[in-house]
Design an enzyme around this catalytic site. Structure first.
Site, PDB file in Angstrom:
ATOM      1  N   HIS A  22      48.493  60.579  42.109  1.00  0.00           N
ATOM      2  CA  HIS A  22      49.265  59.838  43.190  1.00  0.00           C
ATOM      3  C   HIS A  22      48.582  59.155  44.191  1.00  0.00           C
ATOM      4  CE1 HIS A  22      52.204  60.083  46.848  1.00  0.00           C
ATOM      5  NE2 HIS A  22      52.570  59.072  46.305  1.00  0.00           N
ATOM      6  N   ASP A  30      43.308  38.712  35.820  1.00  0.00           N
ATOM      7  CA  ASP A  30      43.610  37.518  35.041  1.00  0.00           C
ATOM      8  C   ASP A  30      42.112  37.223  34.352  1.00  0.00           C
ATOM      9  OD1 ASP A  30      41.844  35.979  36.608  1.00  0.00           O
ATOM     10  OD2 ASP A  30      44.067  35.097  37.603  1.00  0.00           O
ATOM     11  N   ARG A 110      41.872  36.549  49.107  1.00  0.00           N
ATOM     12  CA  ARG A 110      41.211  36.591  48.051  1.00  0.00           C
ATOM     13  C   ARG A 110      40.031  37.766  47.917  1.00  0.00           C
ATOM     14  NH1 ARG A 110      37.490  31.843  46.426  1.00  0.00           N
ATOM     15  NH2 ARG A 110      35.760  33.025  44.974  1.00  0.00           N
ATOM     16  N   TYR A 132      45.713  33.252  39.517  1.00  0.00           N
ATOM     17  CA  TYR A 132      46.127  34.238  40.557  1.00  0.00           C
ATOM     18  C   TYR A 132      47.090  35.254  39.826  1.00  0.00           C
ATOM     19  CZ  TYR A 132      44.608  30.971  43.924  1.00  0.00           C
ATOM     20  OH  TYR A 132      43.641  30.184  44.561  1.00  0.00           O
ATOM     21  N   GLY A 133      46.741  35.423  38.465  1.00  0.00           N
ATOM     22  CA  GLY A 133      47.559  36.585  37.604  1.00  0.00           C
ATOM     23  C   GLY A 133      46.931  38.105  37.871  1.00  0.00           C
ATOM     24  N   ASN A 134      46.785  38.091  39.140  1.00  0.00           N
ATOM     25  CA  ASN A 134      46.056  39.464  39.622  1.00  0.00           C
ATOM     26  C   ASN A 134      46.910  40.592  40.232  1.00  0.00           C
ATOM     27  OD1 ASN A 134      43.630  38.349  38.545  1.00  0.00           O
ATOM     28  ND2 ASN A 134      43.721  37.141  40.377  1.00  0.00           N
TER      29      ASN A 134
END
Length: 144
Positions: A22, A30, A110, A132-134
């Site tokens: 947890h 990306d 970033r 920006y596929g993060n």
């Protein structure tokens, strides 16, 4: 193959997801993300690979990973450089997956995203080509 385990989840990723506790975080990134150099700083130490777009990776991981909804935003994305308010298409596409988990999202500048990813339990490198596929997701708990 195992019953009930999404076919994109590798044995190594399954072990990582089970080992996380947890509050631990996992980065799904990306194809342009510096995954190798970032992953060296994580608990797992090497990037995991999912040969699929980022949203498909998020979808598969969410079949197993409970998302922490106790404290603040459990999901982080990377801000568009020069337009912090912009929502990249890949993030917009993933939003319904997090909405279904009642997980709010926030964005990080970033370099703040890079720094936070270094503190994650592991980094999952996808084949996502859209910028920006993060995503960083904080693990929650399962109530019995």
């Amino acid at each position: 193959m195992l019953k009930g385990i999404h076919p994109l989840i590798s044995p190594e990723l399954l072990m990582v997801l089970a080992a996380m506790g947890h509050g631990d975080e996992i980065a799904i990134v990306d194809a342009n993300f510096p995954a190798e150099s970032t992953a060296r700083h994580t608990v797992h130490g090497v990037p995991l690979r999912m040969d699929c777009p980022a949203v498909k990776a998020v979808e598969a991981i969410l079949t197993l990973l409970p998302v922490d909804t106790f404290d603040g935003d459990p999901v982080f994305t990377m801000q568009v450089v020069g337009d912090a308010a912009a929502i990249p298409p890949v993030v917009a596409e993933a939003k319904p997956l997090f909405d279904a988990e009642k997980a709010s999202m926030a964005s990080l500048e970033r370099y703040d995203f890079y720094a936070r990813a270094k503190e994650c339990y592991a980094v999952v490198l996808t084949t996502e080509l859209r910028a920006y596929g993060n995503f960083i997701i904080r693990k929650g708990v399962i109530f019995g």
